[in-house]
Enzyme design. Sequence first.
Site, short mmCIF file in Angstrom:
data_model
loop_
_atom_site.label_atom_id
_atom_site.label_comp_id
_atom_site.label_asym_id
_atom_site.label_seq_id
_atom_site.Cartn_x
_atom_site.Cartn_y
_atom_site.Cartn_z
N TYR A 153 -0.36 -0.98 -12.07
CA TYR A 153 -1.80 -1.12 -12.34
C TYR A 153 -2.19 -0.47 -13.42
O TYR A 153 -3.43 0.12 -13.51
CB TYR A 153 -2.66 -0.58 -10.90
N GLY A 177 0.78 -1.13 0.12
CA GLY A 177 -0.10 0.06 -0.09
C GLY A 177 0.79 1.25 -0.16
O GLY A 177 0.28 2.18 0.03
N ARG A 199 -7.46 3.65 -14.39
CA ARG A 199 -7.20 4.13 -12.87
C ARG A 199 -8.10 5.51 -12.85
O ARG A 199 -8.93 5.79 -11.76
CB ARG A 199 -5.97 4.19 -12.57
N ARG A 228 2.95 -1.10 -6.05
CA ARG A 228 3.07 0.16 -6.58
C ARG A 228 4.39 1.05 -6.19
O ARG A 228 5.14 1.35 -7.20
CB ARG A 228 1.92 1.06 -6.20
N GLU A 247 4.74 -5.81 1.59
CA GLU A 247 4.57 -6.41 0.23
C GLU A 247 4.20 -5.07 -0.74
O GLU A 247 2.92 -5.10 -1.23
CB GLU A 247 2.94 -7.31 0.41
N PRO A 248 5.14 -4.36 -0.96
CA PRO A 248 4.99 -3.24 -1.82
C PRO A 248 4.72 -3.60 -3.27
O PRO A 248 5.60 -4.57 -3.67
CB PRO A 248 6.41 -2.35 -1.57
N CYS A 297 -15.10 4.65 -26.21
CA CYS A 297 -16.44 5.07 -26.56
C CYS A 297 -17.15 5.56 -25.29
O CYS A 297 -18.34 5.38 -25.09
CB CYS A 297 -17.02 4.05 -27.16
N GLU A 298 -16.56 6.56 -24.59
CA GLU A 298 -16.81 6.83 -23.25
C GLU A 298 -16.77 8.47 -22.99
O GLU A 298 -15.45 8.52 -23.05
CB GLU A 298 -16.82 6.00 -22.09
N1 LLP Z 1 -0.60 -7.09 -0.52
C1 LLP Z 1 -2.01 -7.39 -0.90
C2 LLP Z 1 -2.47 -8.24 -0.09
C3 LLP Z 1 -2.69 -6.25 -1.60
O1 LLP Z 1 -3.98 -6.75 -1.95
C4 LLP Z 1 -1.88 -5.37 -2.42
C5 LLP Z 1 -2.79 -4.69 -3.51
C6 LLP Z 1 -0.92 -5.09 -2.27
C7 LLP Z 1 -0.04 -5.97 -1.34
C8 LLP Z 1 0.07 -3.98 -2.84
O2 LLP Z 1 -0.47 -2.91 -2.96
P1 LLP Z 1 0.48 -1.72 -3.54
O3 LLP Z 1 1.52 -1.65 -2.52
O4 LLP Z 1 0.78 -2.11 -4.87
O5 LLP Z 1 -0.51 -0.61 -3.06
N2 LLP Z 1 -5.74 -1.17 -8.56
C9 LLP Z 1 -5.46 -0.06 -7.61
C10 LLP Z 1 -4.71 -0.89 -6.34
C11 LLP Z 1 -5.49 -2.18 -5.99
C12 LLP Z 1 -4.38 -2.72 -4.94
C13 LLP Z 1 -4.71 -4.07 -4.45
N3 LLP Z 1 -4.25 -4.96 -3.64
C14 LLP Z 1 -4.92 1.01 -7.89
O6 LLP Z 1 -4.52 1.25 -9.15
O7 LLP Z 1 -4.71 2.12 -7.08
#
Ligand code: LLP
Length: 463
Positions: free
Chosen positions: A420, A277, A359, A322, A319-320, A390-391
């Site tokens: 993403y 996150g 996004r 992004r 768990e990064p 088309c939106e």
């Molecule tokens: N761990 C778990 C269990 C997760 O569900 C996720 C993301 C991550 C780690 C990695 O999260 P990050 O570090 O990438 O934020 N499509 C959305 C983000 C969905 C994230 C889903 N889970 C967007 O584009 O903002």
Amino acid sequence: MLTKRAVATTGTTSGAAAAPAAAPPRPGPPAAPAGSPWPAGALRTAADIVVGGVGLADLAVQYHPPLYVLDEAEVRARCRSYRRALPGAEVVYAAKALLCGALVEWVEQEGLGLDVCSGGELEHAVTCGFPPERIVMHGNAKSPEELASAVRLGVGRIVVDSFPEIARLAALADPERPQQVLVRVVPGVSAGHHAAVRTGVEEQKFGFSMASGDAADAVARVLNQPRLRLAGLHCHLGSQITETAPYLLAVDRLVPLLAEIRDRHGVEPPELDLGGGHGVPYRPGDPAFDLRWFAAQVTDRLADQCVRHGLRVPRLLVEPGRAIVGPAGVAVYRVLAVKHTLSGRTFVAVDGGMSDNPRPALYDAGYTAALIGRPAEGPLTDACVVGRHCEAGDVLVPQVELPADVRPGDLLAVPVAGAYHLSMASGYNLVGRPPLVAVRDGAARLLLRRETLDDFRRRDVGR
Ligand code: LLP
């Protein structure tokens, strides 16, 4: 003559998720540092942006827009900065942000683990050579087949997320080789850039509620299964979080549950996974996640809470997704049309859109864009960069200053396109998903080819 300058105009120029120069610990919580959305090594020339030693406009000539560019050095630097900031922790890259063979290889070489959330991600990663024992398998609704392949492949940990899954997994696991599991809990912490990605709170589909007692019940059920081993607890609060405070609150809530497990069952699970996150700046001056501050604060808080509860300090996992790949990616589009509305708004329509980046449409996500391919001279205008779908909601950059003479044929670069975008890309309007090109040391190579009409035709098997 070309005037070269770093594209990064504010904040960090390191390859890491923005980290301040001073070493932790520091006194109070800092304001989240403002950051640049461009890869750390990106350079602005008079008529281009150079990433990984290669001009984006040159790449557009070679590979044709729309196209995605991934800076290998930036990805690797970000992996390294995580390992440096959290030397005792296990850093697990969340493959849902972006997955392909090259990335699997870089992440493996940099010593990270891999988080997968489907049988597809799992099988692809393993066939690309990622060691299964370093994989963490997620999912709120894993099918029996997915669980079976996770067990068969020897996945390091499976994060259980529902009661039926615990029973299913226990039935599938090898009695000779008990499956390590983490129990995903809901700590009741709200964080994240949009309601659709806030997963640390009640009333959403992920995890076992701590408040209702389900989390404690799930732990008891895992411990009752001889073919399962409780490795620890897991939570994932949400995505695009730029503050450390929510993670500290999660530690404050999870450590007492570890103590309760010890008191009730006499075991001390060895791991605590705080999920991912970690946010990144999408526009110049956006707040950035302060990785070193996070690392120092979370490590301290975990140690303090464990002393308070008389527990051994569990190994931390993060768990990064992004924060590893987002800022390493740049999307390159060709302008196809420019329109001026009655009220004076300028719409710049490009050859991609919500099929390669959903996004903005899904989360109201903000972006910036820069003209490349020719010098950007003269007055600027407020523009809205829209896609070709088309939106009316197919908007890529709701508001950005572009040269007022922006015109068809121009090229636009959109940073922070590594996470993403391609992983969420769709086949909408049969436009085809763009290719992914890696750049490193002045050379480019194709990682994912463009999706073509032939790909669609091959799936179209009925008549
Ligand atoms: N761990 C778990 C269990 C997760 O569900 C996720 C993301 C991550 C780690 C990695 O999260 P990050 O570090 O990438 O934020 N499509 C959305 C983000 C969905 C994230 C889903 N889970 C967007 O584009 O903002």
